[in-house]
Design a protein around this motif. Structure first.
Motif, PDB file in Angstrom:
ATOM      1  N   ASN A  20       0.818  -1.214   0.000  1.00 40.66           N
ATOM      2  CA  ASN A  20       0.000   0.000   0.000  1.00 40.66           C
ATOM      3  C   ASN A  20       0.855   1.269   0.000  1.00 40.66           C
ATOM      4  O   ASN A  20       0.372   2.333  -0.348  1.00 40.66           O
ATOM      5  CB  ASN A  20      -0.935   0.007   1.211  1.00 40.66           C
ATOM      6  N   ARG A  21       2.112   1.163   0.345  1.00 38.19           N
ATOM      7  CA  ARG A  21       3.004   2.325   0.356  1.00 38.19           C
ATOM      8  C   ARG A  21       3.709   2.526  -0.976  1.00 38.19           C
ATOM      9  O   ARG A  21       4.245   3.605  -1.231  1.00 38.19           O
ATOM     10  CB  ARG A  21       4.063   2.186   1.449  1.00 38.19           C
ATOM     11  N   ILE A  22       3.758   1.500  -1.827  1.00 40.17           N
ATOM     12  CA  ILE A  22       4.490   1.636  -3.087  1.00 40.17           C
ATOM     13  C   ILE A  22       3.609   1.527  -4.337  1.00 40.17           C
ATOM     14  O   ILE A  22       4.075   1.822  -5.431  1.00 40.17           O
ATOM     15  CB  ILE A  22       5.646   0.604  -3.175  1.00 40.17           C
ATOM     16  N   SER A  29      -0.373  10.639  -5.116  1.00 36.06           N
ATOM     17  CA  SER A  29       0.966  10.055  -5.139  1.00 36.06           C
ATOM     18  C   SER A  29       0.890   8.536  -5.232  1.00 36.06           C
ATOM     19  O   SER A  29       0.254   7.889  -4.409  1.00 36.06           O
ATOM     20  CB  SER A  29       1.739  10.460  -3.875  1.00 36.06           C
ATOM     21  N   GLU A  30       1.549   7.996  -6.213  1.00 31.34           N
ATOM     22  CA  GLU A  30       1.625   6.548  -6.391  1.00 31.34           C
ATOM     23  C   GLU A  30       2.373   5.886  -5.231  1.00 31.34           C
ATOM     24  O   GLU A  30       2.052   4.787  -4.805  1.00 31.34           O
ATOM     25  CB  GLU A  30       2.334   6.242  -7.717  1.00 31.34           C
ATOM     26  N   VAL A  31       3.378   6.609  -4.708  1.00 28.37           N
ATOM     27  CA  VAL A  31       4.272   6.084  -3.668  1.00 28.37           C
ATOM     28  C   VAL A  31       4.196   6.984  -2.440  1.00 28.37           C
ATOM     29  O   VAL A  31       4.070   8.197  -2.554  1.00 28.37           O
ATOM     30  CB  VAL A  31       5.719   6.045  -4.217  1.00 28.37           C
ATOM     31  N   THR A  38      14.465   6.730  -4.541  1.00 23.74           N
ATOM     32  CA  THR A  38      15.220   5.646  -5.174  1.00 23.74           C
ATOM     33  C   THR A  38      14.869   4.306  -4.535  1.00 23.74           C
ATOM     34  O   THR A  38      14.705   3.292  -5.226  1.00 23.74           O
ATOM     35  CB  THR A  38      16.733   5.915  -5.063  1.00 23.74           C
ATOM     36  N   TYR A  39      14.745   4.306  -3.227  1.00 23.26           N
ATOM     37  CA  TYR A  39      14.359   3.097  -2.492  1.00 23.26           C
ATOM     38  C   TYR A  39      12.971   2.638  -2.915  1.00 23.26           C
ATOM     39  O   TYR A  39      12.749   1.454  -3.179  1.00 23.26           O
ATOM     40  CB  TYR A  39      14.405   3.407  -0.995  1.00 23.26           C
ATOM     41  N   ALA A  40      12.043   3.574  -3.019  1.00 23.31           N
ATOM     42  CA  ALA A  40      10.672   3.239  -3.410  1.00 23.31           C
ATOM     43  C   ALA A  40      10.639   2.609  -4.801  1.00 23.31           C
ATOM     44  O   ALA A  40       9.930   1.622  -5.016  1.00 23.31           O
ATOM     45  CB  ALA A  40       9.795   4.488  -3.367  1.00 23.31           C
ATOM     46  N   LEU A  82      11.024   0.308   5.848  1.00 23.34           N
ATOM     47  CA  LEU A  82      10.204  -0.530   4.984  1.00 23.34           C
ATOM     48  C   LEU A  82       8.724  -0.473   5.341  1.00 23.34           C
ATOM     49  O   LEU A  82       7.878  -0.253   4.485  1.00 23.34           O
ATOM     50  CB  LEU A  82      10.705  -1.977   5.020  1.00 23.34           C
ATOM     51  N   LEU A  83       8.403  -0.673   6.606  1.00 25.90           N
ATOM     52  CA  LEU A  83       7.008  -0.692   7.044  1.00 25.90           C
ATOM     53  C   LEU A  83       6.577   0.693   7.516  1.00 25.90           C
ATOM     54  O   LEU A  83       7.388   1.453   8.045  1.00 25.90           O
ATOM     55  CB  LEU A  83       6.830  -1.713   8.168  1.00 25.90           C
TER      56      LEU A  83
END
Length: 145
Positions: A20-22, A29-31, A38-40, A82-83
């Motif tokens: 759901n975050r990416i 916003s998609e991300v 860059t991480y996303a 990450l979470l």
């Protein structure tokens, strides 16, 4: 609690836990903008097929995933949590000072983690048939008949 969550310095999370975050984060916003961009993008590439392959996962600590250290906290400061619960610790004014302290001082993190684990191990211990050790951390055990 902030020290205990430092256990995320080792291990991984399945893509479904942070998808759901990416993917489709919001209407604008998609991300999740809390992510390092860059991480996303790397997570999106890694998890692109997570609905067809539920085993898809990412390391909780992208830099030193197999080492117990304070890199997890440094990652949070860089937008590499990450979470969402991890990343929230660096934005919440109640927990951010602990994130910053543990990122700056690995010895203090180790000390507080050890103390917290000891305290947790003694808290409301369930014995015999009152408790249940989970076979999977994200699911309750099913009763076998």
């Amino acid at each position: 609690m902030v020290a205990l969550v430092g256990a995320h310095t080792i291990g991984f999370s399945h893509c479904k836990e942070f998808a759901n975050r990416i993917f489709h984060f919001s209407k604008t916003s998609e991300v999740d903008p809390a992510y390092n961009p860059t991480y996303a993008q790397g997570l999106r590439k890694l998890c692109h097929n997570y609905t067809k392959d539920p085993a898809m996962s990412a390391f909780n600590d992208v830099y030193t995933p197999g080492k117990f250290d304070n890199m997890y906290y440094k990652n949070l400061q860089r937008g590499l949590g990450l979470l969402s619960s991890d990343q929230a610790m660096v934005t919440d004014p109640r927990t951010k000072p602990f994130v910053d302290r543990y990122a700056a001082n690995q010895t203090e993190f180790f000390d507080m983690f050890g103390r917290s684990m000891l305290k947790l191990s003694l808290f409301m211990v369930k014995e015999n048939n009152d408790g249940d050790v989970r076979r999977r951390c994200d699911q309750f055990n099913t009763i076998q008949i």
